[in-house]
Design an enzyme around this catalytic site. Structure first.
Site, short mmCIF file in Angstrom:
data_model
loop_
_atom_site.label_atom_id
_atom_site.label_comp_id
_atom_site.label_asym_id
_atom_site.label_seq_id
_atom_site.Cartn_x
_atom_site.Cartn_y
_atom_site.Cartn_z
CB SER A 145 -0.88 -0.03 1.25
OG SER A 145 -1.43 1.24 1.47
CE1 TYR A 158 -3.51 -2.63 6.38
CE2 TYR A 158 -3.34 -0.43 5.44
CZ TYR A 158 -3.50 -1.79 5.27
OH TYR A 158 -3.64 -2.29 4.02
#
Lengths: 251, 461
Positions: A145, A158
């Site tokens: 990501s 995260y």
């Protein structure tokens, strides 16, 4: 076997029930994919993903269950996938929960996110790398990501876990040099999927179909890092922003 | 590499899709039989000089038998036959035989292939329309199989002989072969050259006149749109201009006395390509420019030009490692054959490639004569077209899939020695006699250990 375009005939998808995984499987089935193992937690959703895969053209589809909170089970789950599939051309890792803004310092939520986003995947990838090294070839594609590039304040638990997995995957790829196994990291902008429903749209957002196309093209190019959308590569410049400024940027 | 894994990465000449195998270099045929009988499900396959473009001579996770130590050739006997160890390159063989006036009965575009590789691919040359494929000139061969060493010929176990001819190494490891050579007087060729503005022109010239020549080949320019525009301006059709060269070996009396020396072996490559080549050296513009220059250099019509034999047959052997020019991404070659009545498929393929702006070097067009009895041998009577394409061209994979379908529908096939991407279900249409190969393989290799990345990819196991 993989063909000259890096297209697999057999694949294992860890985290096989996500929208993203489904889009990638559809794109692969249009090319050469015939044998598929979908691994995930929810039996119902696995079944439904499996029937979509068959509808997309995969011929032999099986499912394997695992719980990404159980790190001690990761190697077993990967072994089961490999034993079911036979030689595995491609392993796609699409595991990971997106924690919604974690402002509170909640240690059990941190444990859950870090386990599912970093620890379980890292162990699973290690096992997959070893199985593929035995095969003498294979591709591992890790969905990463943009938050892994520079961890945002509002999503740092995260983000840090993704950053860890991203770095782990790059390192794994280097370690596997000479084995015939190639590791590719696909860094995604935000995709509107089940995980991001309810979050506001963001710049550099993408769609599951765009991700799938990028994965297929990435397999052909053998690039170590694939950015989706391609313009997302400029996010790397975010590393140059001073931390004092970075922490003020609204996430 | 992590501990516990040995072996080396192998890829084809196209340099895509490397896999790792344990490479063994056994000293003789008996040692190869030992390796084959010890092999397990991970597989074992032979490898010569690695000139097949795709994954035919690699075996991921298994064993690859490098035949480099099976080298050497006997003397050519009075009937022109010679026994050659299978790891001997055609280059070595002609250096040994040409001074006595013996040339290869069939030669592919490079001498840098082994005799074993030439058999496994049943290679063809510019004389296929007259002389057939390589294996037609092999009178006998020795094959190491998991069940022992076998000597076969057309008459003795012809089934195994022909399953091995073009069998992509899937029946075992050829260790030695008896080859019938071609007698030549000189190392010169007499060559006629003709230039054509489009594909139709060159194809009808080949249909009409090829029979008068032992050797015939046409180079076709598939890089369309750029030049198509210029050609249209001059009121000419645009797709597939071509240069046709045809000829035969010169006899001594054909030549001026200064060229009448005994045949001499080829020179060594004078040029090489460095290991690291920047990306994109071969792109649409450079390829189109090359094709343009090459077309303009050729005469519109010239007869009986005296050419050195080595330049006529093996122009690319002058440049070592030319495959590196395509950079890290690699390239692939697409070669197909279609029956004589399907010349329109050749035109359609050239049209499709030029319409899709897929950059391609000169394609090689040739007419094939009768096929050999081998179930996996590529040549069938009709047309064959071969072209190199850099990997990374947009839409290439899907485009080639469509071409496969066109070729299969016209009862044609693609050449497995060049293949790295065919769909397994299309293979069965192109090669309807796969069952014959399987039955021979079951007989000589009941454990099913002889296999390659190609056989796994195409579902031949």
């Amino acid at each position: 076997m993989l063909d000259a375009f890096g297209q697999p005939q057999s694949a294992v998808v860890l985290g096989g029930t996500s929208d993203l995984a489904g889009a990638v499987v559809r794109a692969l089935a249009q090319r050469r994919l015939r044998t598929l193992v979908l691994a995930g937690r929810d039996e119902e959703r696995l079944r439904s993903a499996a029937s979509s895969a068959v509808a997309a053209g995969a011929e032999r589809v099986s499912t394997v269950r695992f719980d990404a909170q159980d790190v001690s089970d990761a190697a077993r789950a990967v072994d089961e996938c490999f034993d079911v599939a036979g030689p595995v051309d491609l392993l796609l890792l699409a595991v990971g929960v997106l924690s919604h803004r974690q402002d509170e310092l909640d240690s059990s939520a941190t444990a859950e996110v870090v386990t599912a986003t970093y620890s379980w995947p890292a162990v699973a990838l290690t096992r997959a790398a070893s199985r593929m090294s035995e095969q003498g070839y294979g591709r591992i594609v890790v969905l990463s990501s943009l938050v892994a590039v520079r961890v945002p304040r509002h999503n740092f638990v995260y983000g840090s876990a993704k950053a860890g997995l991203d770095a782990f995957s790059i390192g794994l790829g280097d370690a596997l040099s000479g084995t015939g196994v190639i590791v590719q990291v696909v860094r995604l902008g935000r995709a509107p999927t089940k995980m991001t429903e309810g979050l506001p749209g963001a710049p550099l957002s993408t769609t599951p179909e765009a991700v799938a196309d990028a994965v297929v093209a990435g397999l052909e190019s053998r690039a170590q890092v694939v950015w989706v959308p391609p313009a997302a590569r400029w996010v790397a410049l975010a590393r140059l922003v001073p931390q004092s400024l970075w922490r003020r940027i609204p996430g | 590499m992590p501990d516990g894994f040995r072996g080396q990465l192998l890829s084809g000449w196209g340099r895509a899709g490397a896999t790792r195998a344990d490479v063994q270099t056994p000293p003789d045929a008996d040692a190869i039989v030992d390796l084959l009988s010890e092999a397990d499900g991970r597989g074992i396959v032979a490898r010569g000089l690695g000139r097949s473009y795709g994954d035919a001579a690699q075996c991921a996770g298994g064993t690859v038998v490098d035949t480099v130590r099976l080298a050497g050739a006997g003397a050519v006997d009075a009937s022109g036959e010679v026994e050659v160890a299978a790891g001997t390159s055609l280059d070595t063989l002609v250096r040994h035989s040409v001074p006595d006036g013996w040339f290869l009965p069939v030669t592919p575009g490079t001498r840098q292939v082994t005799v074993g590789g030439a058999i496994a691919s049943d290679v063809h040359g510019k004389n296929h329309h007259v002389d057939g494929g390589f294996c037609r000139h092999v009178t006998a061969m020795t094959i190491a199989t998991p069940t022992g060493l076998r000597r076969v010929s057309h008459a003795q176990d012809g089934e195994l002989f022909w399953a091995t001819a073009g069998g992509m190494g899937l029946t075992g490891v050829v260790t030695s072969a008896r080859l019938r050579m071609l007698e030549v007087d000189t190392d010169r060729m007499l060559v006629d050259t003709d230039r054509f503005v489009d594909l139709d022109g060159v194809m009808s010239a080949m249909e009409g006149g090829d029979d008068r020549y032992r050797y015939s080949v046409a180079w076709v320019d598939c890089s369309g749109p750029v030049r198509a525009k210029a050609s249209r301006a001059r009121g000419r059709p645009g797709v597939g201009r071509a240069v046709l060269t045809r000829g035969d070996h010169a006899r001594a009396e054909d030549l001026p006395s200064r060229l009448r020396s005994a045949p001499s072996p080829p020179g060594r490559p004078r040029l090489g390509v460095p290991r690291c080549v920047p990306r994109g050296i071969l792109n649409r513009a450079s390829i189109a420019a090359f094709n343009e220059a090459w077309y303009r250099r050729a005469p519109a019509h010239r007869e009986a030009e005296v050419q050195p034999m080595w330049r006529f047959f093996h122009p690319l052997d002058g440049v070592a490692d030319w495959n590196r020019l395509y950079g890290r991404a690699g390239f692939l070659q697409y070669q197909f054959a279609v029956p004589p009545s399907s010349g329109d498929v050749v035109t359609a393929v050239v049209r499709e490639l030029s319409a899709r702006r897929i950059p391609s070097f000169l394609a090689v067009l040739k007419r094939f004569g009768p096929s050999s009895p081998g179930p996996l041998s590529f040549p069938i009577p009709g047309w064959t077209l071969a072209l190199d394409v850099p990997l990374g061209a947009e839409g290439l994979a899907a485009c080639l899939d469509r071409l496969d379908e066109m070729v299969a529908e016209s009862n044609g096939r693609v050449y497995l020695a060049k293949d790295s991407r065919l769909r397994p279900d299309v293979l069965a249409v192109m090669y309807p006699r796969l069952a014959e190969l399987s039955s021979v393989r079951r007989r000589v290799d009941p454990g099913g250990v002889v296999r390659s990345d190609l056989s796994r990819r195409l579902g031949l196991d």
